[in-house]
Write an enzyme that holds these catalytic residues in place. Structure first.
Site, PDB file in Angstrom:
ATOM      1  N   GLU A 106     -44.313   8.250   3.135  1.00  0.00           N
ATOM      2  CA  GLU A 106     -44.238   9.542   3.892  1.00  0.00           C
ATOM      3  C   GLU A 106     -43.787  10.685   2.644  1.00  0.00           C
ATOM      4  O   GLU A 106     -44.515  11.964   3.135  1.00  0.00           O
ATOM      5  CB  GLU A 106     -42.877   9.516   4.469  1.00  0.00           C
ATOM      6  CG  GLU A 106     -42.625  10.539   5.533  1.00  0.00           C
ATOM      7  CD  GLU A 106     -41.169  10.409   6.466  1.00  0.00           C
ATOM      8  OE1 GLU A 106     -40.967  11.517   7.170  1.00  0.00           O
ATOM      9  OE2 GLU A 106     -40.541   9.527   6.272  1.00  0.00           O
TER      10      GLU A 106
ATOM     11  N   ARG B  62     -36.922  -9.277   0.800  1.00  0.00           N
ATOM     12  CA  ARG B  62     -36.249  -9.995   1.897  1.00  0.00           C
ATOM     13  C   ARG B  62     -37.271 -11.141   2.390  1.00  0.00           C
ATOM     14  O   ARG B  62     -36.899 -12.331   2.706  1.00  0.00           O
ATOM     15  CB  ARG B  62     -35.874  -9.396   3.123  1.00  0.00           C
ATOM     16  CG  ARG B  62     -34.404  -8.359   2.653  1.00  0.00           C
ATOM     17  CD  ARG B  62     -34.108  -7.633   4.159  1.00  0.00           C
ATOM     18  NE  ARG B  62     -35.016  -6.555   4.422  1.00  0.00           N
ATOM     19  CZ  ARG B  62     -34.952  -5.368   3.758  1.00  0.00           C
ATOM     20  NH1 ARG B  62     -33.980  -5.154   3.183  1.00  0.00           N
ATOM     21  NH2 ARG B  62     -35.889  -4.585   3.806  1.00  0.00           N
TER      22      ARG B  62
END
Lengths: 170, 170
Positions: free
Chosen positions: B95, B58
């Site tokens: 994570e 993006r």
């Protein structure tokens, strides 16, 4: 400006025997990048469209620049699983295997007119998928435009029902 | 123009419990897209840079538009294996697992000044990787800019040695 001289051929990418046309030297040169967008702008004059549909990922760079310069909306065609909301999809065959592209189903409304833009026309499989999805949404493709066209791959044959323009040919 | 109203929250994407900030409604609206680029242009005034380094995917849309409007070069930070020529890379922890980003090693020369641009500042891992690679190439980061900042994730802490600006905050 000789934009072709800013396209670098990288041998054996993405696999042995392929000469990849790398547009990064063009994008990173401020004068060449601006001239390329100016030339794309000129190339699409006379075609009336509401939005630019650009194909991930290099198409996003050119599509963002051209949509902003023209004052039209920007719609992405993305790889499977990248768009967060409800999508439509199209799966097409590659030399080995297949690939799936997606668009948001609310990205176009019936009757809208679009320019489809990508950096490179090779065999035409990817852009055919984009055309198919734009049609599924009821919008019409007024022009299919590319920075580069590899004429020896005859990608035009696959999308011959639409107007096609390219800025640089090999 | 209230750009924030063009950001759509998509629940449970990319995984349950995450509210994804979707910028597509903004990009596809011609007035909102143009206003966003105009506002980014204003936001970065006073910072002197030669090139915009934008992060896949993006970031490419915004980076292409802003680089063209400003008349500067465009440099991509891409996922591993996507850039065809010689690259430098940086691997960082997620994570669960890790991710690797790459830049062409000839994309910047020593002493160049760059703006790093992405659509969203979340935890700051991705943009830290970009900063690290720009520094490896001997260039300097004069500003790190985002369309959206998720302030509750405190990503600023991870890049606090650099000037940071964002247009829309949540």
């Amino acid at each position: 400006m000789d934009l072709k001289s800013y396209i670098r051929e990288v041998p054996d990418f993405p696999k042995p025997g392929i000469g990849f046309k790398d547009i990064m030297p063009l994008l990173q040169d401020k004068e060449a990048f601006r001239a390329a967008i100016d030339d794309l702008y000129e190339m699409v004059q006379g075609y009336d469209f509401d939005k630019i549909v650009a194909i991930e990922s290099r198409g996003f760079i050119l599509g963002g620049a051209l949509a902003n310069k023209m004052g039209v909306g920007f719609i992405p065609v993305r790889k499977k699983g990248k768009l967060p909301s409800e999508v439509i999809s199209y799966t097409y065959q590659l030399e080995y295997g297949e690939d799936t592209l997606e668009m948001h189903e609310d990205s176009l409304v019936k009757g809208e007119r679009v320019l489809i833009l990508d950096d490179l026309l090779a065999t035409g499989g990817t852009v055919s998928a984009a055309i198919n999805m734009v049609s599924q949404l009821g919008a019409s493709v007024v022009l299919v435009a590319f920075l580069i066209e590899l004429k020896f791959l005859s990608g035009r044959e696959k999308i011959k029902d639409y107007p096609i323009k390219s800025l640089i040919q090999f």
